[in-house]
Design a protein around this motif. Structure first.
Motif, PDB file in Angstrom:
ATOM      1  N   GLN A   8      23.501  34.978   7.364  1.00 19.25           N
ATOM      2  CA  GLN A   8      24.937  34.793   7.516  1.00 19.25           C
ATOM      3  C   GLN A   8      25.628  36.155   7.510  1.00 19.25           C
ATOM      4  O   GLN A   8      26.217  36.583   6.524  1.00 19.25           O
ATOM      5  CB  GLN A   8      25.467  33.884   6.408  1.00 19.25           C
ATOM      6  CG  GLN A   8      24.979  32.457   6.508  1.00 19.25           C
ATOM      7  CD  GLN A   8      25.303  31.835   7.869  1.00 19.25           C
ATOM      8  OE1 GLN A   8      26.465  31.736   8.256  1.00 19.25           O
ATOM      9  NE2 GLN A   8      24.271  31.414   8.590  1.00 19.25           N
ATOM     10  N   LEU A   9      25.529  36.838   8.636  1.00 14.52           N
ATOM     11  CA  LEU A   9      26.119  38.153   8.788  1.00 14.52           C
ATOM     12  C   LEU A   9      27.585  38.032   9.180  1.00 14.52           C
ATOM     13  O   LEU A   9      28.018  37.015   9.723  1.00 14.52           O
ATOM     14  CB  LEU A   9      25.350  38.946   9.841  1.00 14.52           C
ATOM     15  CG  LEU A   9      23.858  39.129   9.549  1.00 14.52           C
ATOM     16  CD1 LEU A   9      23.148  39.701  10.767  1.00 14.52           C
ATOM     17  CD2 LEU A   9      23.661  40.027   8.347  1.00 14.52           C
ATOM     18  N   ASP A  10      28.346  39.067   8.929  1.00 16.61           N
ATOM     19  CA  ASP A  10      29.773  39.067   9.232  1.00 16.61           C
ATOM     20  C   ASP A  10      30.056  40.139  10.279  1.00 16.61           C
ATOM     21  O   ASP A  10      29.897  41.330  10.023  1.00 16.61           O
ATOM     22  CB  ASP A  10      30.574  39.347   7.949  1.00 16.61           C
ATOM     23  CG  ASP A  10      32.070  39.138   8.144  1.00 16.61           C
ATOM     24  OD1 ASP A  10      32.522  39.094   9.309  1.00 16.61           O
ATOM     25  OD2 ASP A  10      32.794  39.038   7.134  1.00 16.61           O
ATOM     26  N   LEU A  11      30.470  39.710  11.473  1.00 17.09           N
ATOM     27  CA  LEU A  11      30.752  40.630  12.573  1.00 17.09           C
ATOM     28  C   LEU A  11      32.247  40.903  12.715  1.00 17.09           C
ATOM     29  O   LEU A  11      32.698  41.342  13.783  1.00 17.09           O
ATOM     30  CB  LEU A  11      30.191  40.065  13.885  1.00 17.09           C
ATOM     31  CG  LEU A  11      28.693  39.746  13.910  1.00 17.09           C
ATOM     32  CD1 LEU A  11      28.275  39.269  15.298  1.00 17.09           C
ATOM     33  CD2 LEU A  11      27.860  40.945  13.488  1.00 17.09           C
ATOM     34  N   THR A  12      32.996  40.672  11.679  1.00 21.21           N
ATOM     35  CA  THR A  12      34.431  40.927  11.716  1.00 21.21           C
ATOM     36  C   THR A  12      34.703  42.372  12.114  1.00 21.21           C
ATOM     37  O   THR A  12      34.098  43.302  11.582  1.00 21.21           O
ATOM     38  CB  THR A  12      35.067  40.643  10.346  1.00 21.21           C
ATOM     39  OG1 THR A  12      34.867  39.265  10.020  1.00 21.21           O
ATOM     40  CG2 THR A  12      36.558  40.946  10.364  1.00 21.21           C
ATOM     41  N   GLY A  13      35.608  42.546  13.066  1.00 19.59           N
ATOM     42  CA  GLY A  13      35.983  43.866  13.540  1.00 19.59           C
ATOM     43  C   GLY A  13      35.141  44.366  14.691  1.00 19.59           C
ATOM     44  O   GLY A  13      35.490  45.377  15.321  1.00 19.59           O
ATOM     45  N   GLN A  14      34.039  43.679  15.003  1.00 26.02           N
ATOM     46  CA  GLN A  14      33.130  44.174  16.026  1.00 26.02           C
ATOM     47  C   GLN A  14      33.480  43.646  17.421  1.00 26.02           C
ATOM     48  O   GLN A  14      34.141  42.614  17.577  1.00 26.02           O
ATOM     49  CB  GLN A  14      31.683  43.816  15.674  1.00 26.02           C
ATOM     50  CG  GLN A  14      31.202  44.514  14.401  1.00 26.02           C
ATOM     51  CD  GLN A  14      29.695  44.447  14.251  1.00 26.02           C
ATOM     52  OE1 GLN A  14      28.938  44.477  15.220  1.00 26.02           O
ATOM     53  NE2 GLN A  14      29.243  44.359  13.004  1.00 26.02           N
ATOM     54  N   VAL A  15      33.024  44.394  18.423  1.00 25.14           N
ATOM     55  CA  VAL A  15      33.282  44.090  19.829  1.00 25.14           C
ATOM     56  C   VAL A  15      31.946  43.874  20.530  1.00 25.14           C
ATOM     57  O   VAL A  15      31.022  44.694  20.382  1.00 25.14           O
ATOM     58  CB  VAL A  15      34.060  45.229  20.515  1.00 25.14           C
ATOM     59  CG1 VAL A  15      34.314  44.902  21.985  1.00 25.14           C
ATOM     60  CG2 VAL A  15      35.363  45.505  19.781  1.00 25.14           C
ATOM     61  N   ALA A  16      31.843  42.798  21.306  1.00 27.81           N
ATOM     62  CA  ALA A  16      30.589  42.486  22.000  1.00 27.81           C
ATOM     63  C   ALA A  16      30.856  42.125  23.450  1.00 27.81           C
ATOM     64  O   ALA A  16      31.898  41.543  23.790  1.00 27.81           O
ATOM     65  CB  ALA A  16      29.863  41.335  21.312  1.00 27.81           C
ATOM     66  N   ILE A  17      29.897  42.478  24.296  1.00 26.49           N
ATOM     67  CA  ILE A  17      29.888  42.083  25.709  1.00 26.49           C
ATOM     68  C   ILE A  17      28.654  41.230  25.942  1.00 26.49           C
ATOM     69  O   ILE A  17      27.549  41.596  25.515  1.00 26.49           O
ATOM     70  CB  ILE A  17      29.840  43.315  26.630  1.00 26.49           C
ATOM     71  CG1 ILE A  17      31.131  44.128  26.523  1.00 26.49           C
ATOM     72  CG2 ILE A  17      29.589  42.894  28.085  1.00 26.49           C
ATOM     73  CD1 ILE A  17      31.062  45.469  27.250  1.00 26.49           C
ATOM     74  N   VAL A  18      28.823  40.103  26.634  1.00 26.38           N
ATOM     75  CA  VAL A  18      27.690  39.272  27.051  1.00 26.38           C
ATOM     76  C   VAL A  18      27.837  39.018  28.542  1.00 26.38           C
ATOM     77  O   VAL A  18      28.849  38.456  28.981  1.00 26.38           O
ATOM     78  CB  VAL A  18      27.629  37.937  26.291  1.00 26.38           C
ATOM     79  CG1 VAL A  18      26.382  37.154  26.706  1.00 26.38           C
ATOM     80  CG2 VAL A  18      27.643  38.156  24.782  1.00 26.38           C
ATOM     81  N   THR A  19      26.860  39.428  29.329  1.00 31.15           N
ATOM     82  CA  THR A  19      26.928  39.191  30.768  1.00 31.15           C
ATOM     83  C   THR A  19      26.327  37.826  31.100  1.00 31.15           C
ATOM     84  O   THR A  19      25.491  37.311  30.376  1.00 31.15           O
ATOM     85  CB  THR A  19      26.199  40.292  31.559  1.00 31.15           C
ATOM     86  OG1 THR A  19      24.790  40.189  31.337  1.00 31.15           O
ATOM     87  CG2 THR A  19      26.672  41.667  31.134  1.00 31.15           C
ATOM     88  N   GLY A  20      26.782  37.260  32.219  1.00 30.27           N
ATOM     89  CA  GLY A  20      26.309  35.937  32.620  1.00 30.27           C
ATOM     90  C   GLY A  20      26.632  34.898  31.570  1.00 30.27           C
ATOM     91  O   GLY A  20      25.813  34.024  31.270  1.00 30.27           O
ATOM     92  N   ALA A  21      27.858  34.956  31.019  1.00 28.33           N
ATOM     93  CA  ALA A  21      28.174  34.171  29.829  1.00 28.33           C
ATOM     94  C   ALA A  21      29.072  32.978  30.092  1.00 28.33           C
ATOM     95  O   ALA A  21      29.651  32.427  29.155  1.00 28.33           O
ATOM     96  CB  ALA A  21      28.828  35.078  28.778  1.00 28.33           C
TER      97      ALA A  21
END
Length: 343
Positions: free
Chosen positions: A33-46
């Motif tokens: 149960q990780l917390d990605l608060t504040g992070q930015v992600a790119i997913v291609t073909g999404a």
């Protein structure tokens, strides 16, 4: 666990040994149960399938800003609206990306450089399998090689300096995961000694759907074998992740007739559901650490590359492929990017 390059190649045949091991005997570990608060992600073909589910799983981990990269604005917005309803606290954007177009790939990378203040995660999921031989008019390359290998590696290379500039010192190194396939282990690679190597994949006389798709994924193994020597894991962790044989996606949408029926029957017996399969991507970008840098991940674990990579012929082919790929993509200044990565 040693990195993939230091493991012994797996002598077992892909069918049935490795296939049975990955599809039936390996169980998904629990996702922390990780917390990605504040992070930015790119997913291609999404906008659908594995990309959409991977995006959803990142949002469940409280990702703050998600960019879904798609070919169709309408389909992308429809997918984004679903995600926004499920996760109203997140900023979900749709950016256009056509992986068959070098210009589109360059424009996407430039937008990332100019508009993002940070980047933590990129999952390059976009890919295809084609039943019939087809070339991309703007490049002359066979379509699967273009999308699954050349354009994917171009985008990966162009994103590396973006990571270096916009992820350092925040949550450790950035994470770049490239979708791969265990079928890379089954590629015959009969043209490994061809000169030039890349051009040999454009020959319609040798086209076979399964072999060409497998080869397009094997090329990523060979390219990463060389790339990892230039990319410090302190800047970005780069790995390949195999989601396994998956049902409930649009990946085989071009299939028809008996081939489609056979694929559906095999899928009903052996395929992973898309939730389980997408978790392999999430594991690769948020659970695995620097130990996975330059590695091939299969069934949530670090595995050896395709056996040919460890042979003298394979290592020579990897160097030729590296040189030919950088030459092919030099219009985008990739040699300068590679040379700057360690500085």
């Amino acid at each position: 666990m040693p990195p993939s390059k230091e493991l012994l190649p797996n002598p077992a045949p892909y069918f049935p040994s490795i296939f049975i091991e990955t599809q039936f005997r390996t169980k998904q570990p629990p996702t922390p149960q990780l917390d990605l608060t504040g992070q930015v992600a790119i997913v291609t073909g999404a906008n659908t399938g594995l990309g959409l589910e991977a995006a959803r799983q990142l949002l469940v981990l409280r990702l703050t800003h998600l960019i879904i990269a798609v070919r169709s604005s309408a389909k992308g917005e429809a997918a984004a609206e679903k995600l926004r309803r499920e996760h109203p606290q997140a900023n979900v954007e749709v950016w256009l990306l056509d992986m068959s177009s070098y210009n589109s790939v360059q424009s996407f990378a430039q937008r990332s450089r100019e508009q993002l203040t940070r980047i933590d995660i990129v999952i390059l999921n976009a890919g295809l399998i084609k039943l019939d031989y087809n070339t991309v008019a703007s490049t002359g390359h066979e379509e699967m090689i273009q999308v699954n290998y050349l354009s994917t590696m171009l985008l990966a290379l162009l994103m590396l300096p973006v990571f270096k500039q916009k992820s350092a010192g925040r949550n450790g190194p950035g994470r770049l995961t490239i979708s791969n396939a265990s079928l890379a282990l089954a590629a015959k690679f009969a043209n490994k000694n061809a000169l030039p190597l890349l051009a040999s994949f454009d020959d319609p006389a040798r086209f076979d759907t399964t072999e060409q798709y497998s080869a397009s994924k094997l090329l990523a193994h060979l390219f990463l074998w060389e790339l990892v020597e230039y990319v410090p894991s302190t800047d970005v962790v780069v790995n390949l992740a195999d989601p396994g044989f998956v049902k409930g996606t649009d990946f085989g949408r071009d299939q028809s007739g008996m081939r489609a029926i056979a694929a559906k029957l095999l899928g009903a017996v052996a395929a992973r559901d898309h939730v389980t399969a997408a978790s392999t991507y999430v594991d690769a970008v948020v659970v695995k650490g620097k130990e996975s840098h330059g590695c091939f991940l299969m069934s949530w674990d670090i595995k050896p590359f395709a056996s040919v990579c460890y042979t003298a012929e394979g290592k020579q082919a990897a160097k030729r492929l590296w040189d030919e790929t950088l030459h092919e993509l030099e219009f985008a200044g990739v040699r300068g990017i590679v040379d700057s990565l360690g500085h």
